[in-house]
Motif scaffolding. Sequence first.
Motif, PDB file in Angstrom:
ATOM      1  N   GLU A 212     -33.349   3.989  24.220  1.00  0.00           N
ATOM      2  CA  GLU A 212     -32.673   5.177  25.180  1.00  0.00           C
ATOM      3  C   GLU A 212     -31.551   4.419  26.157  1.00  0.00           C
ATOM      4  OE1 GLU A 212     -35.692   7.551  26.797  1.00  0.00           O
ATOM      5  OE2 GLU A 212     -36.000   8.425  24.840  1.00  0.00           O
ATOM      6  N   LEU A 213     -30.870   3.597  25.474  1.00  0.00           N
ATOM      7  CA  LEU A 213     -29.841   2.574  26.322  1.00  0.00           C
ATOM      8  C   LEU A 213     -28.541   3.294  26.246  1.00  0.00           C
ATOM      9  CD1 LEU A 213     -30.947  -0.859  25.650  1.00  0.00           C
ATOM     10  CD2 LEU A 213     -31.071   0.371  27.966  1.00  0.00           C
ATOM     11  N   ASP A 214     -27.889   3.816  27.493  1.00  0.00           N
ATOM     12  CA  ASP A 214     -26.274   4.213  27.127  1.00  0.00           C
ATOM     13  C   ASP A 214     -25.366   3.090  27.024  1.00  0.00           C
ATOM     14  OD1 ASP A 214     -27.134   6.763  28.000  1.00  0.00           O
ATOM     15  OD2 ASP A 214     -26.820   6.213  30.201  1.00  0.00           O
ATOM     16  N   TYR A 215     -24.589   3.195  26.089  1.00  0.00           N
ATOM     17  CA  TYR A 215     -23.694   2.047  25.793  1.00  0.00           C
ATOM     18  C   TYR A 215     -22.136   2.604  25.312  1.00  0.00           C
ATOM     19  CZ  TYR A 215     -24.677   3.791  20.828  1.00  0.00           C
ATOM     20  OH  TYR A 215     -24.618   4.570  19.853  1.00  0.00           O
ATOM     21  N   ARG A 216     -21.205   1.933  25.521  1.00  0.00           N
ATOM     22  CA  ARG A 216     -19.876   2.184  25.433  1.00  0.00           C
ATOM     23  C   ARG A 216     -18.954   1.103  24.535  1.00  0.00           C
ATOM     24  NH1 ARG A 216     -16.175   0.583  29.179  1.00  0.00           N
ATOM     25  NH2 ARG A 216     -17.369  -0.788  30.694  1.00  0.00           N
ATOM     26  N   ARG A 217     -18.083   1.721  24.041  1.00  0.00           N
ATOM     27  CA  ARG A 217     -17.065   0.873  23.246  1.00  0.00           C
ATOM     28  C   ARG A 217     -15.721   0.265  24.009  1.00  0.00           C
ATOM     29  NH1 ARG A 217     -16.192  -0.187  17.348  1.00  0.00           N
ATOM     30  NH2 ARG A 217     -17.965   1.593  17.030  1.00  0.00           N
ATOM     31  N   PRO A 218     -15.839  -0.530  24.735  1.00  0.00           N
ATOM     32  CA  PRO A 218     -14.432  -0.734  25.625  1.00  0.00           C
ATOM     33  C   PRO A 218     -13.394  -1.096  24.561  1.00  0.00           C
ATOM     34  CG  PRO A 218     -16.409  -2.305  26.539  1.00  0.00           C
ATOM     35  CD  PRO A 218     -16.671  -1.621  24.924  1.00  0.00           C
ATOM     36  N   ASP A 219     -12.038  -0.648  25.308  1.00  0.00           N
ATOM     37  CA  ASP A 219     -10.918  -1.220  24.356  1.00  0.00           C
ATOM     38  C   ASP A 219     -10.547  -2.505  24.289  1.00  0.00           C
ATOM     39  OD1 ASP A 219     -10.474   1.454  24.026  1.00  0.00           O
ATOM     40  OD2 ASP A 219      -9.193   1.855  25.776  1.00  0.00           O
TER      41      ASP A 219
ATOM     42  N   SER B  16     -32.249 -10.462  15.519  1.00  0.00           N
ATOM     43  CA  SER B  16     -31.738  -9.109  15.097  1.00  0.00           C
ATOM     44  C   SER B  16     -31.179  -8.261  16.393  1.00  0.00           C
ATOM     45  CB  SER B  16     -32.689  -8.230  14.230  1.00  0.00           C
ATOM     46  OG  SER B  16     -33.862  -8.139  15.303  1.00  0.00           O
ATOM     47  N   PRO B  17     -30.746  -7.015  16.172  1.00  0.00           N
ATOM     48  CA  PRO B  17     -30.238  -6.200  17.280  1.00  0.00           C
ATOM     49  C   PRO B  17     -31.587  -5.726  18.237  1.00  0.00           C
ATOM     50  CG  PRO B  17     -29.070  -5.422  15.542  1.00  0.00           C
ATOM     51  CD  PRO B  17     -29.990  -6.660  14.886  1.00  0.00           C
ATOM     52  N   HIS B  18     -32.700  -5.663  17.385  1.00  0.00           N
ATOM     53  CA  HIS B  18     -33.972  -5.317  17.957  1.00  0.00           C
ATOM     54  C   HIS B  18     -34.387  -6.452  19.022  1.00  0.00           C
ATOM     55  CE1 HIS B  18     -37.958  -4.071  18.533  1.00  0.00           C
ATOM     56  NE2 HIS B  18     -38.334  -4.943  18.257  1.00  0.00           N
ATOM     57  N   ASP B  19     -34.320  -7.720  18.439  1.00  0.00           N
ATOM     58  CA  ASP B  19     -34.696  -8.833  19.269  1.00  0.00           C
ATOM     59  C   ASP B  19     -33.641  -8.779  20.515  1.00  0.00           C
ATOM     60  OD1 ASP B  19     -36.372  -9.556  17.212  1.00  0.00           O
ATOM     61  OD2 ASP B  19     -34.922 -10.814  16.297  1.00  0.00           O
TER      62      ASP B  19
ATOM     63  N   ALA C  98     -30.692   0.284  17.532  1.00  0.00           N
ATOM     64  CA  ALA C  98     -31.644  -0.323  18.268  1.00  0.00           C
ATOM     65  C   ALA C  98     -31.346  -0.202  19.712  1.00  0.00           C
ATOM     66  CB  ALA C  98     -31.212  -2.109  18.204  1.00  0.00           C
ATOM     67  N   LEU C  99     -30.311   0.085  20.306  1.00  0.00           N
ATOM     68  CA  LEU C  99     -29.972   0.601  21.550  1.00  0.00           C
ATOM     69  C   LEU C  99     -30.391   2.136  21.734  1.00  0.00           C
ATOM     70  CD1 LEU C  99     -25.977  -0.527  21.912  1.00  0.00           C
ATOM     71  CD2 LEU C  99     -28.381  -1.705  23.062  1.00  0.00           C
ATOM     72  N   ALA C 100     -30.445   2.771  20.778  1.00  0.00           N
ATOM     73  CA  ALA C 100     -30.942   4.267  20.847  1.00  0.00           C
ATOM     74  C   ALA C 100     -32.454   4.391  21.049  1.00  0.00           C
ATOM     75  CB  ALA C 100     -30.214   5.036  19.620  1.00  0.00           C
ATOM     76  N   ALA C 101     -33.032   3.280  20.293  1.00  0.00           N
ATOM     77  CA  ALA C 101     -34.425   3.392  20.060  1.00  0.00           C
ATOM     78  C   ALA C 101     -34.915   3.320  21.456  1.00  0.00           C
ATOM     79  CB  ALA C 101     -35.126   2.351  19.390  1.00  0.00           C
TER      80      ALA C 101
END
Length: 608
Positions: free
Chosen positions: A417-424, A578-581, A412-415
């Motif tokens: 084109e959003l940048d995301y990261r996984r914080p510790d 959903s993630p899309h929502d 859903a994020l890639a659709a």
Amino acid sequence: MKVLGISPLDKDSTVSVVEDGNVLFAAGEERFSRTKQQSGFPRLALQKALEYTGLSMEDFDMVCYPFLTWENEQKLYTRNLEEERQFIRSFQPGDLSRQVKEAMTRVPDRNEPIHGLEHPNATMEKGFLHSSYYSMAGVQKLASNNAALKGSRQWGELATESFQHWQQDLEQGLRDVGWEQPVKRMDHHLSHAANSFYCSGFDEALCVTLDGYGTGLAGSVSEARDGRIHRLHGLPFPNSLGTMYEHVTSSLGFKPSRHEGKIVGLASYGDPSILADVLLSRIDQTPGDFRIYESNNVYFSRYLASKFPKIDVAAAYQYVLEKVATDYIRYWVEKTGMDTVVLSGGVTANVKLNQRIFEIEGVRRIFVYPNMGDGGCGTGAALYHSWPGGAKPSIANAYFGPDYGESEMAAALAAEELDYRRPDNLAAEVAALIHDGKVVARFDGRMEYGPRALGNRSILYHAREPEVNQWLNQRLGRTEFMPFAPVTLWEERERCYHNIEGAEHAAEFMTITFDCTEFMKQNCPAAVHVDGTARPQLVRREVNPGYYDILKEYQKLSGIPSLINTSFNMHEEPIVNSPHDAVRAFLQGTLDYLAIGPFLVKHPNPTH
């Protein structure tokens, strides 16, 4: 025993899967169709329920529905409406013209602005023809009697048509999914009593239900012991506090069955004494019972709304709701000697009313079913018929909807084109952002069931800034008179709220208000209403560790154990599913950050 419960189809249709008294899945059709309070057979929710639980229709022992057949429902309300005709003819109301003139003298001059109103003494201004009609149909006895009886007759005609339509829809929907057996139908108010009692964790309780209409009634009182529910009293429709509140909601320009919460907020600004005696003179209260004069005459409340400030009309209706309901319940508390009350039915969505019920002398414990409206009745019906007997712990949470995997969130994020990261340490980063004044939406775990966001589909912000109630609502396209609700660490509850002992479990679901402590008023003004109350959600780590950890990390930074929690949705849309929502609402609401599962996303086009 596996039971499928389907709530009434006329609004907010919901599917519940219950096995031996345990809720495996429950969710409203609106979350999947994206239409608020979706009506009709819940095909999408049922599909997701079967997919999520791994069950097929052949696995169910029973399908339950919390209304009788349309013929049996019609018999009940036809009889009731004939009894109402006799009551209207025999009841002698007060001199309304004199009462209204006296009430007008009690309206004060006001200049303190109220956000959302053009003037603190604003009325519902109507044209000459409308005002004249309200004055006749709402005030003059012969005309108002006729308007009330016509309203009841039209209600009955529409109810018959509605019950016939939804019965056909239910039967066809079940045939479409392969269910050919009869549907187990049950009394509507018994389903309300069942969901509140069987989810409370109490061994015995006085079950109180209040709503608009259900199987001939607008309310009931039952005694529950040893897993059994025995009705003590029923309030015959149309003597409905739900109808009364729907009328004032409509008369003040809001949508009935949806915006009653706005009336609760508006009421805190007004003076109930201006119109309370006018309203009470139209209610015949007797010990453990009451009758409402001209219950189906909407023109009476429209007349008052055209003459008096909106805030005073709202305040009077809220006060009368509280007084009539607490008088009714107090009688049954005293008669039975029971000190534990459990609540369900649409009227008990009124959090201020629930506080007043808890304050009744002799009431020591209270629980309010999280999905108190008709959307929760399918669960109540399924619980009732699948109950194995014996004691059962209370529900620990209302996370009964679906959850989604990391791959679905990433897609859903890639659709977009959003940048995301996984914080510790996601909780610490989110807490720091909130402490720094950022708005963070949270999407994680199973979706909440019912009308309130409880952390897994929530928007979070610090409560130090009262102005957030205006600018964040504007950003989300909302108009609200109540402040945002706070989420508070379980162990800090008595530091923030007075008289919470005995209502802690109810407070885990945002179903009741409490008077705030000075600490709360000083440190969380955005969450405290003008009357000094707040509607909290208490959170324990064992219930929702990710949510709890954000709050705990925020407390480390600020010394404050509460945050703002408002539902993650855009105006007039259901809470996201959903993630899309979630991604769509995040972008449309121009929220600063999205914490979705283990990922953290910054808005690509921040507004500030």
